[in-house]
Enzyme design. Sequence first.
Site, PDB file in Angstrom:
ATOM      1  N   GLY A  49      -0.968   1.967   9.768  1.00  0.00           N
ATOM      2  CA  GLY A  49      -0.242   1.695  10.998  1.00  0.00           C
ATOM      3  C   GLY A  49      -1.080   1.236  12.165  1.00  0.00           C
ATOM      4  O   GLY A  49      -0.581   1.169  13.295  1.00  0.00           O
ATOM      5  N   HIS A  53      -8.600   1.533  -4.061  1.00  0.00           N
ATOM      6  CA  HIS A  53      -9.559   1.313  -2.976  1.00  0.00           C
ATOM      7  C   HIS A  53     -10.226   2.651  -2.659  1.00  0.00           C
ATOM      8  O   HIS A  53      -9.607   3.536  -2.067  1.00  0.00           O
ATOM      9  CB  HIS A  53      -8.798   0.748  -1.768  1.00  0.00           C
ATOM     10  CG  HIS A  53      -9.613   0.570  -0.549  1.00  0.00           C
ATOM     11  ND1 HIS A  53      -9.043   0.286   0.678  1.00  0.00           N
ATOM     12  CD2 HIS A  53     -10.957   0.627  -0.326  1.00  0.00           C
ATOM     13  CE1 HIS A  53      -9.996   0.185   1.585  1.00  0.00           C
ATOM     14  NE2 HIS A  53     -11.164   0.391   1.002  1.00  0.00           N
ATOM     15  N   MET A  91      -8.936   8.459  -0.136  1.00  0.00           N
ATOM     16  CA  MET A  91      -9.780   8.887   0.985  1.00  0.00           C
ATOM     17  C   MET A  91     -10.217  10.336   0.782  1.00  0.00           C
ATOM     18  O   MET A  91      -9.442  11.164   0.305  1.00  0.00           O
ATOM     19  CB  MET A  91      -9.014   8.775   2.304  1.00  0.00           C
ATOM     20  CG  MET A  91      -8.397   7.412   2.554  1.00  0.00           C
ATOM     21  SD  MET A  91      -7.539   7.358   4.147  1.00  0.00           S
ATOM     22  CE  MET A  91      -6.649   5.799   3.987  1.00  0.00           C
ATOM     23  N   MET A 115     -12.272   4.857  -0.626  1.00  0.00           N
ATOM     24  CA  MET A 115     -12.869   5.124   0.682  1.00  0.00           C
ATOM     25  C   MET A 115     -13.480   6.511   0.636  1.00  0.00           C
ATOM     26  O   MET A 115     -13.019   7.454   1.288  1.00  0.00           O
ATOM     27  CB  MET A 115     -11.798   5.007   1.774  1.00  0.00           C
ATOM     28  CG  MET A 115     -11.349   3.588   2.019  1.00  0.00           C
ATOM     29  SD  MET A 115     -10.051   3.451   3.269  1.00  0.00           S
ATOM     30  CE  MET A 115      -8.611   3.485   2.205  1.00  0.00           C
ATOM     31  N   GLY A 173       1.145  -2.265   4.265  1.00  0.00           N
ATOM     32  CA  GLY A 173       1.666  -0.904   4.154  1.00  0.00           C
ATOM     33  C   GLY A 173       2.873  -0.678   5.030  1.00  0.00           C
ATOM     34  O   GLY A 173       4.017  -0.744   4.588  1.00  0.00           O
ATOM     35  N   ASP A 205      -4.849   3.691  -1.783  1.00  0.00           N
ATOM     36  CA  ASP A 205      -5.961   4.128  -0.939  1.00  0.00           C
ATOM     37  C   ASP A 205      -6.383   5.551  -1.292  1.00  0.00           C
ATOM     38  O   ASP A 205      -5.577   6.481  -1.221  1.00  0.00           O
ATOM     39  CB  ASP A 205      -5.557   4.072   0.536  1.00  0.00           C
ATOM     40  CG  ASP A 205      -5.435   2.650   1.041  1.00  0.00           C
ATOM     41  OD1 ASP A 205      -6.341   1.845   0.759  1.00  0.00           O
ATOM     42  OD2 ASP A 205      -4.440   2.328   1.714  1.00  0.00           O
ATOM     43  N   ASP A 243      -6.941  -6.056   4.323  1.00  0.00           N
ATOM     44  CA  ASP A 243      -6.196  -4.801   4.414  1.00  0.00           C
ATOM     45  C   ASP A 243      -6.276  -4.256   5.832  1.00  0.00           C
ATOM     46  O   ASP A 243      -7.368  -3.998   6.342  1.00  0.00           O
ATOM     47  CB  ASP A 243      -6.797  -3.786   3.425  1.00  0.00           C
ATOM     48  CG  ASP A 243      -6.076  -2.449   3.429  1.00  0.00           C
ATOM     49  OD1 ASP A 243      -5.057  -2.309   4.127  1.00  0.00           O
ATOM     50  OD2 ASP A 243      -6.540  -1.532   2.722  1.00  0.00           O
ATOM     51  N   GLY A 244      -5.096  -4.075   6.449  1.00  0.00           N
ATOM     52  CA  GLY A 244      -5.049  -3.445   7.762  1.00  0.00           C
ATOM     53  C   GLY A 244      -4.286  -4.266   8.782  1.00  0.00           C
ATOM     54  O   GLY A 244      -4.723  -5.361   9.145  1.00  0.00           O
ATOM     55  N   HIS A 302      -1.388  -1.372  -4.177  1.00  0.00           N
ATOM     56  CA  HIS A 302      -2.646  -0.941  -3.553  1.00  0.00           C
ATOM     57  C   HIS A 302      -2.635   0.573  -3.351  1.00  0.00           C
ATOM     58  O   HIS A 302      -1.668   1.127  -2.811  1.00  0.00           O
ATOM     59  CB  HIS A 302      -2.821  -1.644  -2.209  1.00  0.00           C
ATOM     60  CG  HIS A 302      -4.162  -1.451  -1.587  1.00  0.00           C
ATOM     61  ND1 HIS A 302      -5.270  -2.190  -1.956  1.00  0.00           N
ATOM     62  CD2 HIS A 302      -4.587  -0.602  -0.621  1.00  0.00           C
ATOM     63  CE1 HIS A 302      -6.305  -1.810  -1.233  1.00  0.00           C
ATOM     64  NE2 HIS A 302      -5.919  -0.842  -0.413  1.00  0.00           N
ATOM     65  N   SER A 352       0.840  -1.197   0.000  1.00  0.00           N
ATOM     66  CA  SER A 352       0.000   0.000   0.000  1.00  0.00           C
ATOM     67  C   SER A 352       0.875   1.247   0.000  1.00  0.00           C
ATOM     68  O   SER A 352       1.629   1.499   0.937  1.00  0.00           O
ATOM     69  CB  SER A 352      -0.894   0.013   1.241  1.00  0.00           C
ATOM     70  OG  SER A 352      -1.587   1.239   1.338  1.00  0.00           O
ATOM     71  N   MET A 387     -11.723  -5.295   5.561  1.00  0.00           N
ATOM     72  CA  MET A 387     -10.942  -4.331   6.330  1.00  0.00           C
ATOM     73  C   MET A 387     -10.684  -4.902   7.717  1.00  0.00           C
ATOM     74  O   MET A 387     -11.617  -5.215   8.454  1.00  0.00           O
ATOM     75  CB  MET A 387     -11.680  -2.998   6.446  1.00  0.00           C
ATOM     76  CG  MET A 387     -11.774  -2.207   5.151  1.00  0.00           C
ATOM     77  SD  MET A 387     -10.159  -1.819   4.425  1.00  0.00           S
ATOM     78  CE  MET A 387      -9.381  -0.890   5.752  1.00  0.00           C
TER      79      MET A 387
END
Length: 233
Positions: free
Chosen positions: A153, A74, A45, A76, A205, A43, A183-184, A41, A16, A145
Amino acid sequence: MPGGAFVPTAVEIAPSILAADFAFLGDAIGAVERGGASILHVDVMDGHFVPNITIGVPVVASLRKATRLPLDVHLMIENPEQYIGAFADAGANLISVHQESTPHLDRALSLIREHGCRPGAVINPATPVALLSEVLGKVDHVLVMSVNPGFGGQSFIPESIHKISQLRDLRERYDYKFRIEVDGGVGPENVTELVRAGAQILVAGTSVFGSPDATAAVRSMMNQASEALAQRV
């Protein structure tokens, strides 16, 4: 109709870029490519659906010029349908939208496919797998998720393992073809457990870009995943 048990043939690591140093993004991409990453990946947002603002269409277009890896975008964001075309045109290969972000998930997934991209549905930690029951036959991947979306993090939420197992069982029972992505909080400490549960795409990530050697970090997680997959088979 029920089909035979689905046995994945490979697990992919999807670094990520949210966790990368944007001042040296080209170097970061090169490092994970050398490690064997097969997806990047991305993200997106908007500061509304999640409490953070990250990159947009222009950065995705720049990433498309910097790598041949498939871009896993992705979204969001609120009203994702309004932006699917723009991200597809910018070079996205996979586009994922949240079940929670739109009342028209089926329409959004169809729109992604119409734009030549692979559609994915995403569920937040508090969203049950059952809410995706009507679209599981229409998606290329389901993204679980395993942290609350918005920031990198964070610590992995253990209950996510059960969701991955649920999705694996549904895929096998009804002969669906979707892949399971997580993811996460993904890192060396849980790769084996995730793959054994049924995950096939691991978004990593901080555990990649926060390590001293991103190339080695990707390669190590790929080795872990391969060993866990061999044990499943």
